[in-house]
Write a protein that holds these residues in place. Structure first.
Motif, mmCIF file in Angstrom:
data_model
loop_
_atom_site.group_PDB
_atom_site.id
_atom_site.type_symbol
_atom_site.label_atom_id
_atom_site.label_comp_id
_atom_site.label_asym_id
_atom_site.label_seq_id
_atom_site.Cartn_x
_atom_site.Cartn_y
_atom_site.Cartn_z
ATOM 1 N N LEU A 203 36.727 -22.047 50.724
ATOM 2 C CA LEU A 203 35.292 -21.838 50.640
ATOM 3 C C LEU A 203 34.617 -22.613 51.762
ATOM 4 O O LEU A 203 34.779 -23.833 51.871
ATOM 5 C CB LEU A 203 34.759 -22.317 49.295
ATOM 6 C CG LEU A 203 35.249 -21.523 48.076
ATOM 7 C CD1 LEU A 203 34.998 -22.304 46.796
ATOM 8 C CD2 LEU A 203 34.581 -20.163 48.017
ATOM 9 N N SER A 205 31.022 -23.229 54.376
ATOM 10 C CA SER A 205 29.561 -23.167 54.401
ATOM 11 C C SER A 205 29.096 -22.755 55.792
ATOM 12 O O SER A 205 29.036 -23.576 56.703
ATOM 13 C CB SER A 205 28.960 -24.530 54.023
ATOM 14 O OG SER A 205 29.341 -24.898 52.727
ATOM 15 N N ARG A 213 25.225 -20.405 53.513
ATOM 16 C CA ARG A 213 25.853 -19.539 52.515
ATOM 17 C C ARG A 213 27.276 -20.018 52.267
ATOM 18 O O ARG A 213 27.990 -20.366 53.211
ATOM 19 C CB ARG A 213 25.914 -18.092 53.008
ATOM 20 C CG ARG A 213 24.585 -17.509 53.450
ATOM 21 C CD ARG A 213 23.681 -17.204 52.285
ATOM 22 N NE ARG A 213 22.450 -16.542 52.714
ATOM 23 C CZ ARG A 213 21.432 -16.287 51.910
ATOM 24 N NH1 ARG A 213 21.485 -16.645 50.639
ATOM 25 N NH2 ARG A 213 20.356 -15.687 52.361
ATOM 26 N N GLN A 214 27.682 -20.015 51.015
ATOM 27 C CA GLN A 214 29.064 -20.341 50.708
ATOM 28 C C GLN A 214 29.861 -19.049 50.679
ATOM 29 O O GLN A 214 29.579 -18.145 49.894
ATOM 30 C CB GLN A 214 29.192 -21.063 49.368
ATOM 31 C CG GLN A 214 30.610 -21.572 49.112
ATOM 32 C CD GLN A 214 30.732 -22.358 47.826
ATOM 33 O OE1 GLN A 214 30.427 -21.842 46.763
ATOM 34 N NE2 GLN A 214 31.188 -23.597 47.921
ATOM 35 N N MET A 297 30.847 -18.191 45.203
ATOM 36 C CA MET A 297 30.739 -17.664 46.558
ATOM 37 C C MET A 297 29.751 -16.501 46.611
ATOM 38 O O MET A 297 29.481 -15.834 45.617
ATOM 39 C CB MET A 297 32.099 -17.208 47.053
ATOM 40 C CG MET A 297 32.710 -16.069 46.277
ATOM 41 S SD MET A 297 34.358 -15.662 46.852
ATOM 42 C CE MET A 297 34.818 -14.371 45.729
ATOM 43 N N GLU A 298 29.227 -16.262 47.826
ATOM 44 C CA GLU A 298 28.252 -15.194 48.025
ATOM 45 C C GLU A 298 28.830 -14.035 48.821
ATOM 46 O O GLU A 298 28.116 -13.093 49.141
ATOM 47 C CB GLU A 298 27.021 -15.759 48.743
ATOM 48 C CG GLU A 298 26.325 -16.834 47.936
ATOM 49 C CD GLU A 298 25.041 -17.298 48.586
ATOM 50 O OE1 GLU A 298 24.273 -16.455 49.084
ATOM 51 O OE2 GLU A 298 24.809 -18.511 48.607
#
Length: 325
Positions: A203, A205, A213-214, A297-298
């Motif tokens: 993950l 950033s 955004r992650q 998460m995105e």
């Protein structure tokens, strides 16, 4: 009135209890098992291959990222698909059966016991990997290709190989290097962002649309730049742009992907990489969607944005970097 209030409070309590229980159940399901890999003799460097998806229209040249391995008793090079979206390494049943048939010396090493292979060893470049127990999935090619130069895929190399280690991927030169630390000379030329290795998921950033955004870095999503929700896809894609629709094979299940051009850029510190395209997928199960939500998460970031770059995944240092060119 008091009775009504009691019923309402009871219903709310049940909803809260169910939500909390569901949360912890999903978290438990999301957690991978104990890491089964022991990796020695690092650094390990090899040249990876790209496998094309010729069933897609147009053909996707970089559908799978394959790393070569050497299996005891087998004179030919075998391959594992490198997939950071998979928290553990696994093997495929049908290719293992084909190897046992063609190369009897592999039978002792590749014999299945209760849907798993025990004490499996393989060489990754100069490195040696010992797996105590690997699950075996009923999947893969049943026959070796007639052309011995064609990659024969026998499994998936998951994110467990990264635990406590550093991976350097030079996409332009197709170099895959697993090591114990980042050399100072390389670190000085790299723009880093924070990395978390939660539940053996990578993950990171990055910034998108000027906001942090992650994103989950999923090397198994090689054919895509960014997989996200339909609503976010609409925000990131160019207005009125042509949309490419194609079937996607996910472990034997056919899903549908929608890909559109995007003018957005991904920010990694001072570095800004064009996204080029953005995608979303229909057909994911409720459980897959729930796992994405619980991971925080995105979106899932694939290999495409880094096609001409070198990336550094420094798990011990908790940082993900793009090497300046």
């Amino acid at each position: 009135m008091k009775t009504f209030r009691k019923i309402l409070l009871l219903v709310l309590a049940l909803l809260v209890a169910g939500g909390v229980g569901g949360y912890f159940y999903a978290r438990q399901k999301f957690e991978p098992g104990v890491n089964q890999l022991a990796v020695t003799q690092l650094p390990a460097t090899c040249a990876f291959e790209w496998k094309a998806d010729t069933t897609a229209r147009p053909t996707v040249a970089h559908a799978q990222q394959l790393v070569p391995i050497t299996v005891p008793g087998c004179p030919r090079t075998c391959y594992l698909q490198f997939d950071t979206g998979a928290p553990y390494t696994l093997l495929y049943e049908h290719p293992l059966a084909a190897l046992r048939e063609q190369y009897p010396a592999t039978r002792r090493t590749l014999t299945l016991r209760a849907d798993s292979v025990r004490d499996f060893r393989f060489a990754l470049g100069q490195g040696q990997v010992q797996a105590r127990k690997l699950p075996v999935l009923r999947y893969g090619a049943r026959q070796l290709p007639a052309d011995s130069t064609q990659p024969f895929i026998i499994g998936t190399l998951g994110a467990d190989v990264l635990e406590g280690r550093v991976l350097i991927v030079d996409y332009a030169r197709r170099r895959f290097t697993l090591c114990e630390r980042v050399a100072d000379s390389l670190a000085s030329r790299t723009d880093f962002v924070p990395l978390a290795f939660t539940s053996r998921r990578v993950l990171l950033s990055a910034t998108l649309q000027g906001e942090p955004r992650q994103l989950l870095f999923d090397s198994g999503s090689s054919a895509f730049a960014l997989l996200t929700s339909q609503s976010r896809w609409q925000e990131l894609s160019k207005p009125a742009a042509a949309v490419a629709v194609r079937p996607v094979n996910s472990w034997g299940k056919t899903l549908t992907s929608y890909t559109a051009p995007s003018a957005m850029k991904l920010g990694f510190g001072p570095a800004a990489l064009p996204l080029h395209t953005v995608s979303y997928i229909e057909g994911m199960s409720w459980w897959q969607s729930a796992l994405m939500r619980f991971s925080g998460m995105e979106g899932m970031l694939g290999n495409q944005p880094f096609a001409e770059h070198t990336v550094v995944m420094d798990v011990p240092g908790k940082r993900f970097g793009v090497v300046r060119q």
